[in-house]
Structures are given as C-alpha cells and as structure tokens.
Design an enzyme around this catalytic site. Structure first.
Site, PDB file in Angstrom:
ATOM      1  N   THR A 177     -16.925 -59.654 -63.226  1.00  0.00           N
ATOM      2  CA  THR A 177     -15.947 -58.744 -63.800  1.00  0.00           C
ATOM      3  C   THR A 177     -14.846 -59.574 -64.456  1.00  0.00           C
ATOM      4  O   THR A 177     -14.430 -60.612 -63.922  1.00  0.00           O
ATOM      5  CB  THR A 177     -15.429 -57.718 -62.762  1.00  0.00           C
ATOM      6  N   GLU A 178     -14.416 -59.133 -65.649  1.00  0.00           N
ATOM      7  CA  GLU A 178     -13.543 -59.947 -66.502  1.00  0.00           C
ATOM      8  C   GLU A 178     -12.262 -60.397 -65.812  1.00  0.00           C
ATOM      9  O   GLU A 178     -11.688 -61.414 -66.168  1.00  0.00           O
ATOM     10  CB  GLU A 178     -13.116 -59.159 -67.761  1.00  0.00           C
TER      11      GLU A 178
END
Lengths: 235, 229
Positions: free
Chosen positions: B52-53
């Site tokens: 996840t970024e």
C-alpha cells in the site's frame, strides 16, 4: 545540544505569514494534529501547505483551511471521508490547488532534502500533469522532468525523539514525515515520547537528528479519526 | 440496446476473477475502493504480498470493529492489520518500489480504457475536484496493469473506448481488463477478447464496446462462483 522545546505553541511561534509549510501525515495517520492546532492559535496567514490530502472534518489541516489561513495547497488527493471544508474553500476561489501525483510529490520532497533540483520520472507522461514540463527519452522511454519541492517549515509527527532530534515513527504513521523533515529549512517534530540521548537504539533511528530543528513532547497525541468520530471542531 | 442488469457479473465476481490471475509470491498493489476487494479472493495455495502506497508491505485483513489502530491504515484510509513479515517504510521508498518496477501487478478502477491501453481514472474533467493519488505512478511502472470495471457506465455508455475523452492517468499502460461481461487483453491489435459470460452474444458484447473486439485463439466462458452474484 538540546533541541527540545517545552510547548507546541513555542515550537511554531516563529512561522511567519506567507510561509510554505509541509505537514506530515497520510490522512490522519502521522498527522501532527497538536502542532497544526498550535499554528492555528498562532495566527499565521497566507500559507502554502504541502500535504498528501486536504483535510478531513473540522480538525487538523481542515481546521487550518477553515480558518482561512491557507492560500495554496499542494497535494495528491484532496478527498477524504469529510472533505467539505476544502471543497467549500476551493469552490469559493479562496484556495489554490496544485495536484501532484503521490509518488512525484514524495520524490520532489525527497529531492529537495537531497539537494537534487530536478529529476525525470515516467509518472504523468502524456497526461495533464506533464503539461509545460520538459520531456526526455532514456533507453527508448519518455520521462517527465519534475523539480524539487522545498519548504520553509515542516511540521511532523514521530513516536520517539531524543534531544538531538533523532526520531522513530509508529507503523504507517511514518509516510511523508521523514522526507518532509529533510526538505524544510526548519523542521519541527512533535514526539509522543521524549527519551534521553541513548534512549533510541542507533539501529532503529529513522530520521537522524541533523534533519530536525526542534522537537516537543506531546504524550497521547490526538488521532484525527477519533476526533472526527467525536465530531470535534477546532478551535 | 440489450439490458445487461440481470446477466452482468457482480463486483465480487469481477474481483474474484481478477484474483485468480495473481501468482503465488506476487507483489500486488490494489487501488482504493472496489479493487481492494480482490484481496478477499486469493486462491488457496497462492499467497500474494500486498503493497500500500502509504508505506506498508505485506499487511493483513481489516481488524474487527473497535480494534482499529489509526496509525495502521491502507491507502484507502481503512484500518488494516499486521502479518508476520510486515514492513514499514516512508513514502519516497514506497514509490521507489512502484517506479522502480518492483511491483508485479497493480489493479485499478477506470472511468475509461482505450484500445491502446490508455487509462482515464482520476478526473472526469467536468469541473469536479481532481484527485490523482498514486494512480499515475502505479500505471507507469508496475509490471502488469489490470483494470476491473463495469463494462458500461451507469447510463449504458461504453467504458472500453476507441480513445479516452476524459483526462488520462497514463498512456498505453493497461494490459488486461476484467469487466462485468468479459476478460479482454490489450495487445497491438487493440482489444483481444479472451473470455465472455455465456449469457451475452458476441454481437451484443461488441455493441456495448467502443472499439473492435478481436479474437485470437479459443474464446473461453467467463464463469464465476454463483454465490458471489
């Protein structure tokens, strides 16, 4: 050397009108709520704020915008569960918006901290965000030139801090905080626990103190999500 | 025009189909919203590692209500949990993973996908407030870019088009589309139909698609678990 400051109010006292201020966090995670609220109390206006988002509810960054302190926002994603404050200010023409792809935002900030004035990225090639920017081909692929993004101040949130400004973070609350710490002339950290020198294992330091100008201890910091669930409004 | 309301796949079925193609050990980024659902349908024996970024690799499911830790969230700002093997990192490192080509697959939603692989998914261009997040970085750099989407808009207009009319997220980036009616690859020829649901004819599917559908080899039936309908 002791970079510790007693209160959040003293820590942000010098931020002038018109300053560019990076604010750490991704949504509420890692957002330095107490420093932002101290900045609201301090009264600085016409700020340019760099953050991934545009605030949520009526606390933290949303409250700073609601108080009319922010002239321009540089962010990747101005949406949230409750983006009403930003949306109203934007629609009323009271706030300018610069949209930057999230990875480009992170790298522009990193580049500033690392003394790299520009770099090439594949991100955004052929899209509106590349308009007017130089393009170059490397090994057959097109890349867009992006420039560093510096700030006068960074307000960040960390978990442990020592008097030299060495910092650790808590889980995903790390996000933009370490890169912003390196990219501002003056970096102010709120830490959940201040420990003596030697209190952080050097192997565990994430942000070395050289990037930090001042830190203040805020035990049990507020979480934006909890404040919003309680429908809090600041001030 | 044919009414597809009764025959099209549910979002869960589309997500299930996309999940079947994720290989064991793949590093995967799922876009916020609908694409997050793909993680629920990991086939047994295939373990993907989700990125996840906002700086977490190898995270687990949502916590039970009341057990959220708001320092532990995904890019959609939803609470997640730790796995044995989770790692945390800052945003510049997170996007080094993205831009550096270290992710195997990114799965995103779409407003429009063109037969050239161009994707529009960040701004309708109609005066709404634009919000790009990490999509522009992901679509340029993950090894495989897949889109999951309804085949047509709420008003019945094709989302698979000749040329995108909305602002682009990336040029020539999408390689596979999992729609509510079909699985379509994007190759030099354009849209190459691989699978379609049995309940729609090829002609009707073409009429709901904004550019020619090409056939290349046998056409498979797109069959998904009925309990997800």
């Amino acid at each position: 050397m002791d970079k510790t400051i007693q209160t959040a109010a003293e820590a942000v006292a010098q931020i002038p009108d018109g300053a560019t201020v990076m604010i750490g966090g991704f949504g509420g995670s890692g957002a330095p709520i107490e420093l932002i609220h101290a900045l609201i109390d301090q009264g600085a206006r016409h700020l340019t704020v760099v953050n991934n988002n545009a605030g949520n509810g009526h606390v933290g960054l949303a409250a700073l915008i609601e108080q009319g302190r922010v002239d321009k926002l540089i962010c990747s994603f101005p949406r949230s569960a409750d983006p009403g404050v930003f949306v109203a200010a934007y629609r009323a023409g009271k706030i300018k918006l610069e949209i930057v792809p999230q990875g480009t935002l992170a790298e522009r900030i990193r580049a500033a901290g690392a003394g790299i004035p520009a770099f090439y990225t594949p991100t955004g090639f052929g899209t509106d965000v590349a308009e007017g920017k130089p393009v170059a081909v490397f090994e057959g692929r097109s890349y867009v030139q992006e420039r560093w993004l510096k700030a006068d101040y960074a307000l960040i949130k960390a978990e442990l801090g020592d008097p030299h400004g060495n910092l650790t973070y808590r889980m995903a609350a790390r996000n933009f905080n370490p890169v912003m710490a390196s990219a501002a002339t003056t970096t102010i950290a709120q830490v959940s626990r201040l420990v003596p020198l030697g209190g952080i294992d050097p192997e565990h330091v994430v942000t070395p103190g050289i990037f930090v100008s001042a830190l203040t201890e805020i035990p049990n910091p507020a979480q934006e999500e909890d404040l919003n669930r309680a429908e809090a409004i600041y001030p | 025009m044919i009414d597809i309301t009764e025959i099209k796949l549910s979002n869960a079925q589309i997500a299930w189909r996309a999940a079947q193609d994720i290989e064991d050990g793949a590093y995967v980024n799922l876009g916020i919203g609908f694409p997050e659902m793909v993680a629920q349908f990991q086939p047994h024996g295939k373990q993907a590692i989700f990125h996840t970024e906002n700086g977490v690799l190898d995270f687990g499911k949502s916590p039970d209500k009341g057990h959220e830790d708001w320092d532990l969230i995904n890019a959609g700002k939803k609470a997640i949990t730790l796995n044995p093997g989770t790692s945390f990192f800052h945003h510049a490192d997170s996007f080094a993973m993205v831009r550096g080509g270290h992710l195997d697959v990114a799965i995103l939603g779409a407003y429009q996908v063109a037969q050239t692989g161009d994707l529009a998914n960040w701004s309708t261009g109609k005066g709404g407030i634009p919000a790009v997040g990490g999509a522009m970085d992901l679509v340029q750099s993950a090894k495989r870019i897949a889109v999951i989407t309804d085949h047509v808009t709420k008003t019945g207009a094709p989302k698979l088009v000749d040329t995108c009319t909305m602002p682009l997220t990336g040029v020539g980036c999408v390689t596979r589309i999992y729609s509510s009616l079909a699985v379509i690859d994007i190759e030099v020829a354009g849209f190459v139909l691989r699978e379609k649901i049995a309940a729609i004819s090829l002609d009707d599917l073409q009429s709901l698609t904004g550019a020619p559908l090409h056939l290349d080899g046998p056409l498979q039936e797109l069959a998904c678990p009925k309990e997800l309908a």
